[in-house]
Design a protein around this motif. Structure first.
Motif, short mmCIF file in Angstrom:
data_model
loop_
_atom_site.label_atom_id
_atom_site.label_comp_id
_atom_site.label_asym_id
_atom_site.label_seq_id
_atom_site.Cartn_x
_atom_site.Cartn_y
_atom_site.Cartn_z
N VAL A 266 -22.30 -5.23 0.75
CA VAL A 266 -22.80 -5.09 2.12
C VAL A 266 -22.36 -3.78 2.79
O VAL A 266 -23.14 -3.20 3.55
N PRO A 267 -21.14 -3.26 2.58
CA PRO A 267 -20.81 -1.97 3.19
C PRO A 267 -21.79 -0.86 2.82
O PRO A 267 -22.14 -0.03 3.68
N ALA A 268 -22.26 -0.83 1.58
CA ALA A 268 -23.26 0.18 1.20
C ALA A 268 -24.56 -0.04 1.97
O ALA A 268 -25.19 0.91 2.44
N ALA A 269 -24.96 -1.31 2.11
CA ALA A 269 -26.14 -1.61 2.91
C ALA A 269 -25.93 -1.20 4.36
O ALA A 269 -26.86 -0.73 5.02
N ALA A 270 -24.72 -1.38 4.87
CA ALA A 270 -24.42 -1.00 6.25
C ALA A 270 -24.53 0.51 6.44
O ALA A 270 -25.04 0.98 7.46
N VAL A 271 -24.06 1.28 5.47
CA VAL A 271 -24.14 2.74 5.57
C VAL A 271 -25.60 3.19 5.63
O VAL A 271 -25.98 4.02 6.47
N ILE A 272 -26.43 2.64 4.78
CA ILE A 272 -27.85 3.02 4.78
C ILE A 272 -28.52 2.54 6.07
O ILE A 272 -29.37 3.25 6.65
N THR A 273 -28.14 1.36 6.56
CA THR A 273 -28.70 0.86 7.81
C THR A 273 -28.35 1.77 8.98
O THR A 273 -29.18 2.06 9.84
N VAL A 274 -27.10 2.24 9.03
CA VAL A 274 -26.70 3.17 10.08
C VAL A 274 -27.50 4.47 9.97
O VAL A 274 -27.96 5.03 10.98
N LEU A 275 -27.68 4.95 8.76
CA LEU A 275 -28.47 6.17 8.55
C LEU A 275 -29.88 6.00 9.09
O LEU A 275 -30.40 6.88 9.81
N MET A 276 -30.53 4.88 8.77
CA MET A 276 -31.93 4.70 9.11
C MET A 276 -32.13 4.28 10.57
O MET A 276 -33.25 4.36 11.09
N THR A 277 -31.09 3.83 11.25
CA THR A 277 -31.24 3.42 12.66
C THR A 277 -30.67 4.45 13.64
O THR A 277 -31.19 4.59 14.75
N TYR A 278 -29.62 5.15 13.24
CA TYR A 278 -28.99 6.10 14.15
C TYR A 278 -29.19 7.56 13.76
O TYR A 278 -28.91 8.44 14.55
N GLY A 279 -29.60 7.80 12.53
CA GLY A 279 -29.81 9.17 12.10
C GLY A 279 -28.72 9.66 11.17
O GLY A 279 -27.68 9.04 11.02
N PRO A 280 -28.98 10.83 10.51
CA PRO A 280 -28.05 11.34 9.49
C PRO A 280 -26.65 11.60 10.01
O PRO A 280 -25.66 11.33 9.31
N ASP A 281 -26.51 12.13 11.23
CA ASP A 281 -25.18 12.48 11.72
C ASP A 281 -24.31 11.24 11.98
O ASP A 281 -23.08 11.32 11.94
N ALA A 282 -24.95 10.10 12.23
CA ALA A 282 -24.19 8.88 12.53
C ALA A 282 -23.39 8.39 11.34
O ALA A 282 -22.38 7.70 11.51
N VAL A 283 -23.81 8.74 10.13
CA VAL A 283 -23.08 8.29 8.94
C VAL A 283 -21.65 8.81 8.96
O VAL A 283 -20.71 8.11 8.59
N ALA A 284 -21.47 10.04 9.42
CA ALA A 284 -20.13 10.63 9.49
C ALA A 284 -19.44 10.32 10.81
O ALA A 284 -18.21 10.31 10.89
N GLU A 285 -20.22 10.02 11.87
CA GLU A 285 -19.63 9.87 13.20
C GLU A 285 -19.39 8.42 13.61
O GLU A 285 -18.59 8.17 14.52
N HIS A 286 -20.06 7.47 12.99
CA HIS A 286 -19.93 6.08 13.43
C HIS A 286 -18.49 5.60 13.21
O HIS A 286 -17.96 5.67 12.10
N PRO A 287 -17.83 5.10 14.26
CA PRO A 287 -16.41 4.70 14.11
C PRO A 287 -16.19 3.57 13.11
O PRO A 287 -15.13 3.51 12.47
N SER A 288 -17.15 2.69 12.97
CA SER A 288 -16.96 1.56 12.04
C SER A 288 -17.03 2.00 10.59
O SER A 288 -16.59 1.27 9.70
N LEU A 289 -17.59 3.18 10.33
CA LEU A 289 -17.67 3.69 8.95
C LEU A 289 -16.52 4.62 8.62
O LEU A 289 -16.38 5.04 7.46
N ALA A 290 -15.70 4.94 9.62
CA ALA A 290 -14.61 5.89 9.40
C ALA A 290 -13.63 5.45 8.30
O ALA A 290 -13.12 6.29 7.55
N PRO A 291 -13.32 4.14 8.16
CA PRO A 291 -12.39 3.75 7.09
C PRO A 291 -12.84 4.16 5.69
O PRO A 291 -12.00 4.32 4.80
N LEU A 292 -14.14 4.38 5.50
CA LEU A 292 -14.62 4.78 4.18
C LEU A 292 -14.21 6.19 3.82
O LEU A 292 -14.22 6.57 2.65
N GLY A 293 -13.82 7.00 4.83
CA GLY A 293 -13.42 8.37 4.57
C GLY A 293 -11.94 8.57 4.43
O GLY A 293 -11.47 9.69 4.26
N ARG A 294 -11.16 7.48 4.49
CA ARG A 294 -9.70 7.61 4.42
C ARG A 294 -9.21 7.58 2.99
O ARG A 294 -9.85 6.97 2.14
#
Length: 294
Positions: A266-294
């Motif tokens: 589901v996290p992978a599905a969430a990343v793609i959902t954020v991309l398709m609903t908020y746009g490309p920049d949201a993938v790096a900026e969305h706070p709920s996805l930040a743990p994936l970059g740690r």
């Protein structure tokens, strides 16, 4: 390696504290209460009725002097048994031997770990404005210009209430007033219990819990739920909650019940959902996805 060794030492210390602390407290309690009883005894005159209260106090203190160490002994035994069991388990693990439940738990942890790493890589790819690899799906007819990126399983639920009916029972009672009152009370209690159960069943809550096949494309989430394919278009979503650390995704819609998905994919599905609903920049900026970059 030093951190792992430190954790191992701290684990061994905690293991031994489980039985050592109750043992020390039990011995101290015995010494303190016996000394207290002896001090009271030295001031009590057994022939003086006025000292009856002090005598009772002394007996209570003596009783505590034996009761508290007994309780501590129980904790010592329990702690020692647990420490021995953990020591034997660690010895088995050190030689690479695991029981069936431990093997299943390790496999699940490794599965979630690989899923997390793959999702972190997917986020990095999308944040760099690169297109992830596509997959072929033969079960679902694609829409024009639709590309599929993920085919996995997830637990599925929908959030809504429903109408629930219940029947009320009645009765005709005659005879002694107490008998009539008791009969009416029992009937009322039964009706109240059925009404409460119906209200709880009708309340808005997560329903339809089941494991589903989940397919993620650039246009929608597709779930094989209740024996049929259900589409959840990104364009129809009004809110998206990608809680990747909880392995979950919740989506809200204009004209459909909220959707909740949970599982390692589901996290992978969430990343793609954020991309398709908020746009490309949201993938790096969305706070709920930040743990994936740690």
């Amino acid at each position: 390696m030093a951190k792992l060794e430190g954790k191992g030492r701290s684990g061994r210390v905690r293991r031994h504290l489980r039985w050592a602390v109750p043992l020390i407290l039990g011995v101290l309690a015995y010494v303190v209460f016996i000394s207290w009883a002896a001090a009271i005894s030295s001031t009590v005159d057994s022939d003086d009725p006025a000292d009856a209260g002090a005598s009772l106090t002394m007996l209570l203190v003596v009783g505590l002097a034996f009761l508290l160490p007994f309780i501590a002994l129980v904790f010592v035994i329990v702690g020692a048994v647990r420490a021995l069991a953990e020591w034997r388990r660690d010895r088995r693990h050190a030689t690479g031997r695991y029981n069936r439940a431990e093997l299943a738990d390790r496999a699940q942890q490794e599965h979630f770990g690989r899923a997390w790493e793959a999702t972190a890589q997917l986020r990095a790819t999308l944040a760099a404005h690169q297109v992830p690899p596509q997959i072929r799906v033969w079960d679902v007819v694609p829409r024009p210009n639709e590309a599929f990126f993920l085919d996995t399983t997830a637990t599925y639920a929908r959030f809504y209430g429903q109408n629930v009916s219940y029947s009320q029972s009645g009765g005709f009672f005659f005879g002694h007033p107490l008998f009539v009152a008791a009969g009416l009370a029992v009937t009322a209690a039964g009706n109240a219990a059925r009404r409460s159960a119906a209200e709880a069943a009708a309340a808005v809550q997560w329903r339809e819990h089941q494991t589903v096949r989940l397919i993620v494309s650039n246009q929608r989430l597709i779930c094989l739920a209740n024996g049929q394919w259900l589409s959840f278009d990104y364009g129809a979503m009004t809110a998206v909650y990608p809680e990747v650390q909880q392995w979950s995704l919740v989506c809200q819609f204009d004209s459909a019940e909220p959707l909740m998905l949970h599982g390692p994919g589901v996290p992978a599905a969430a990343v793609i959902t954020v991309l398709m609903t908020y746009g490309p920049d949201a993938v790096a900026e969305h706070p709920s996805l930040a743990p994936l970059g740690r």
